[in-house]
Enzyme design. Structure first.
Site, PDB file in Angstrom:
ATOM      1  NE  ARG A   1      -4.225  -1.512   0.057  1.00  0.00           N
ATOM      2  CZ  ARG A   1      -4.375  -2.457  -0.873  1.00  0.00           C
ATOM      3  NH1 ARG A   1      -3.476  -2.619  -1.820  1.00  0.00           N
ATOM      4  NH2 ARG A   1      -5.443  -3.230  -0.868  1.00  0.00           N
TER       5      ARG A   1
ATOM      6  CG  HIS B   1      -3.700  -0.622  -7.067  1.00  0.00           C
ATOM      7  ND1 HIS B   1      -4.126  -0.109  -5.883  1.00  0.00           N
ATOM      8  CD2 HIS B   1      -3.653  -1.974  -6.863  1.00  0.00           C
ATOM      9  CE1 HIS B   1      -4.328  -1.092  -5.004  1.00  0.00           C
ATOM     10  NE2 HIS B   1      -4.040  -2.232  -5.593  1.00  0.00           N
TER      11      HIS B   1
HETATM   12  P1  NDP Z   1      -1.926 -12.019   3.812  1.00  0.00           P
HETATM   13  O1  NDP Z   1      -2.754 -11.515   4.921  1.00  0.00           O
HETATM   14  O2  NDP Z   1      -2.185 -13.375   3.249  1.00  0.00           O
HETATM   15  O3  NDP Z   1      -0.375 -11.994   4.277  1.00  0.00           O
HETATM   16  C1  NDP Z   1       0.184 -10.954   5.004  1.00  0.00           C
HETATM   17  C2  NDP Z   1       1.617 -11.304   5.377  1.00  0.00           C
HETATM   18  O4  NDP Z   1       2.214 -10.167   6.017  1.00  0.00           O
HETATM   19  C3  NDP Z   1       1.703 -12.471   6.361  1.00  0.00           C
HETATM   20  O5  NDP Z   1       2.810 -13.286   6.058  1.00  0.00           O
HETATM   21  C4  NDP Z   1       1.913 -11.757   7.696  1.00  0.00           C
HETATM   22  O6  NDP Z   1       2.632 -12.509   8.665  1.00  0.00           O
HETATM   23  C5  NDP Z   1       2.763 -10.583   7.255  1.00  0.00           C
HETATM   24  N1  NDP Z   1       2.690  -9.489   8.237  1.00  0.00           N
HETATM   25  C6  NDP Z   1       1.605  -8.783   8.649  1.00  0.00           C
HETATM   26  N2  NDP Z   1       1.946  -7.891   9.593  1.00  0.00           N
HETATM   27  C7  NDP Z   1       3.271  -8.030   9.787  1.00  0.00           C
HETATM   28  C8  NDP Z   1       4.209  -7.413  10.653  1.00  0.00           C
HETATM   29  N3  NDP Z   1       3.833  -6.445  11.512  1.00  0.00           N
HETATM   30  N4  NDP Z   1       5.492  -7.808  10.595  1.00  0.00           N
HETATM   31  C9  NDP Z   1       5.877  -8.780   9.740  1.00  0.00           C
HETATM   32  N5  NDP Z   1       5.046  -9.431   8.894  1.00  0.00           N
HETATM   33  C10 NDP Z   1       3.759  -9.048   8.927  1.00  0.00           C
HETATM   34  O7  NDP Z   1      -1.975 -10.906   2.682  1.00  0.00           O
HETATM   35  P2  NDP Z   1      -1.851 -11.091   1.079  1.00  0.00           P
HETATM   36  O8  NDP Z   1      -0.572 -11.784   0.780  1.00  0.00           O
HETATM   37  O9  NDP Z   1      -3.108 -11.626   0.515  1.00  0.00           O
HETATM   38  O10 NDP Z   1      -1.781  -9.540   0.622  1.00  0.00           O
HETATM   39  C11 NDP Z   1      -0.800  -8.655   1.140  1.00  0.00           C
HETATM   40  C12 NDP Z   1      -1.117  -7.239   0.716  1.00  0.00           C
HETATM   41  O11 NDP Z   1      -0.859  -7.060  -0.662  1.00  0.00           O
HETATM   42  C13 NDP Z   1      -2.594  -6.816   0.858  1.00  0.00           C
HETATM   43  O12 NDP Z   1      -2.896  -6.473   2.194  1.00  0.00           O
HETATM   44  C14 NDP Z   1      -2.662  -5.634  -0.067  1.00  0.00           C
HETATM   45  O13 NDP Z   1      -2.311  -4.462   0.644  1.00  0.00           O
HETATM   46  C15 NDP Z   1      -1.579  -5.909  -1.111  1.00  0.00           C
HETATM   47  N6  NDP Z   1      -2.160  -6.202  -2.436  1.00  0.00           N
HETATM   48  C16 NDP Z   1      -1.763  -5.442  -3.502  1.00  0.00           C
HETATM   49  C17 NDP Z   1      -2.245  -5.698  -4.767  1.00  0.00           C
HETATM   50  C18 NDP Z   1      -1.756  -4.926  -5.943  1.00  0.00           C
HETATM   51  O14 NDP Z   1      -2.290  -5.082  -7.048  1.00  0.00           O
HETATM   52  N7  NDP Z   1      -0.737  -4.098  -5.788  1.00  0.00           N
HETATM   53  C19 NDP Z   1      -3.233  -6.760  -5.019  1.00  0.00           C
HETATM   54  C20 NDP Z   1      -3.559  -7.521  -3.842  1.00  0.00           C
HETATM   55  C21 NDP Z   1      -3.047  -7.232  -2.594  1.00  0.00           C
HETATM   56  P3  NDP Z   1       2.047 -13.913   9.229  1.00  0.00           P
HETATM   57  O15 NDP Z   1       2.275 -14.919   8.121  1.00  0.00           O
HETATM   58  O16 NDP Z   1       2.867 -14.172  10.413  1.00  0.00           O
HETATM   59  O17 NDP Z   1       0.584 -13.667   9.521  1.00  0.00           O
END
Ligand code: NDP
Length: 309
Positions: free
Chosen positions: A224, A272
């Site tokens: 983001r 995006h």
């Molecule tokens: P998920 O919820 O499946 O994965 C999130 C990951 O981030 C997990 O591995 C989580 O850790 C990790 N995480 C969260 N908080 C922290 C932290 N404080 N410190 C370290 N690691 C952290 O999300 P997705 O993979 O589905 O999507 C990720 C993001 O990608 C979305 O939220 C969105 O913002 C963005 N996105 C962008 C798109 C684009 O076209 N540019 C399209 C789709 C999504 P853990 O495994 O331990 O829970």
């Protein structure tokens, strides 16, 4: 009858979603916010819902993001305390994997340098570095990040990953938690951000992070816009600590025509577009969760309210 109300400011998106629901879930009554039947909606399917739109839904039992992220739901601070779900689509993974693979090759194989040279009619070859010597770090190892780390490891890159909790992925040096963040970053040639936007991750792409990477590293922001501190990016590009940045997401979208990022040397702006869930997939997943909600079954892709993702 189950009623789903679609909430978004983007009227084109609303029309596309309505058509997809008609194809994929004709059993649902799908309405817009101005339809009197919205008062009966048990489910709201949202993309940046207008302020106060959710509090006007007395029958609401589930808020469903029509995207992978849920941070856009904060645009309506009046959101009632009901479960929140998101969309997890295999096409998302494919699109994001292709996008990141391109960005990694762009820097690993010096396409950024040779395209700049072409503008100066300059023929210069750069030493070819094996993928195994090019260190790529993926922040976020969830649905998207894990697929990308796996793809890059299969392409023989030296891959590290970082998540909140401990993970194990073949061929990926996994790190987790704040304590292991510096070790994860240390000397990376490229840093890929696929974190969700939460209070813990806002501004994570900042001077301190850039300074831990190899001099002349590159970044990709697919998470983001609010993850990135733009002044810090500009400074790192000017100093040469960063050689380039591929940015797909921005705090305010669409990026305004006079935004400095468009012309910032070393920055590639994409609209995006890294990946998008298909409208049909969104309709199917919302319909399935509506069915689960009303039959009392566990919901798919439920967001943890304490973690915010
Ligand atoms: P998920 O919820 O499946 O994965 C999130 C990951 O981030 C997990 O591995 C989580 O850790 C990790 N995480 C969260 N908080 C922290 C932290 N404080 N410190 C370290 N690691 C952290 O999300 P997705 O993979 O589905 O999507 C990720 C993001 O990608 C979305 O939220 C969105 O913002 C963005 N996105 C962008 C798109 C684009 O076209 N540019 C399209 C789709 C999504 P853990 O495994 O331990 O829970």
């Amino acid at each position: 009858m189950t009623t789903v109300v679609l909430l978004a400011a983007d009227t084109t998106l609303l029309a596309q979603l309505q058509a997809a629901f008609a194809r994929q879930a004709p059993e649902l009554r799908v309405v817009l916010a101005d339809d009197p039947a919205a008062l009966h909606a048990q489910v709201a399917a949202c993309w940046h819902p207008p302020a106060h739109s959710l509090e006007r839904l007395p029958a609401l039992q589930l808020v469903h993001s029509v995207a992978a992220g849920v941070d856009h739901l904060h645009s309506d601070s009046s959101r009632p305390d009901v479960p929140v779900c998101r969309v997890v689509d295999p096409d998302h993974r494919r699109g994001m994997t292709e996008y990141v693979r391109w960005a990694v090759l762009h820097f690993h194989r010096d396409f950024d340098r040779v395209t700049a040279q072409q503008r100066e009619n300059r023929w210069q070859r750069h030493p070819q570095r094996p993928a195994g010597q090019f260190k790529v770090g993926v922040m976020g190892l969830g649905s998207l990040g894990a697929a990308i780390a796996d793809d890059l490891a299969n392409a023989s890159y030296a891959v590290r990953g970082w998540a909140r909790s401990a993970r194990q992925l073949p061929g990926v040096g996994c790190h987790h938690g704040d304590d292991q963040f510096d070790g994860f970053l240390d000397g990376l040639d490229m840093l890929i951000n696929l974190l969700p936007l939460t209070d813990a991750t806002r501004g994570i792409l900042c001077s301190r992070t850039f300074a831990a990477l190899a001099p002349g590293a590159a970044i990709v922001n697919g998470g983001r816009g609010q993850h990135l501190r733009i002044d810090d990016l500009e400074q790192a590009l000017v100093s040469g600590q960063l050689r380039g940045a591929v940015l797909d997401v921005f705090e305010h979208e669409p990026l305004s025509a006079d935004d400095r990022l468009w012309q910032m040397p070393g920055v590639i702006v994409t609209p995006h577009m890294a990946s998008a869930a298909s409208h049909d997939c969104i309709a199917r997943q919302v319909a399935e969760n509506a069915r689960r909600l009303l039959s009392g079954e566990p919901l798919n892709n439920l967001v943890d309210p304490t973690l915010g993702y």
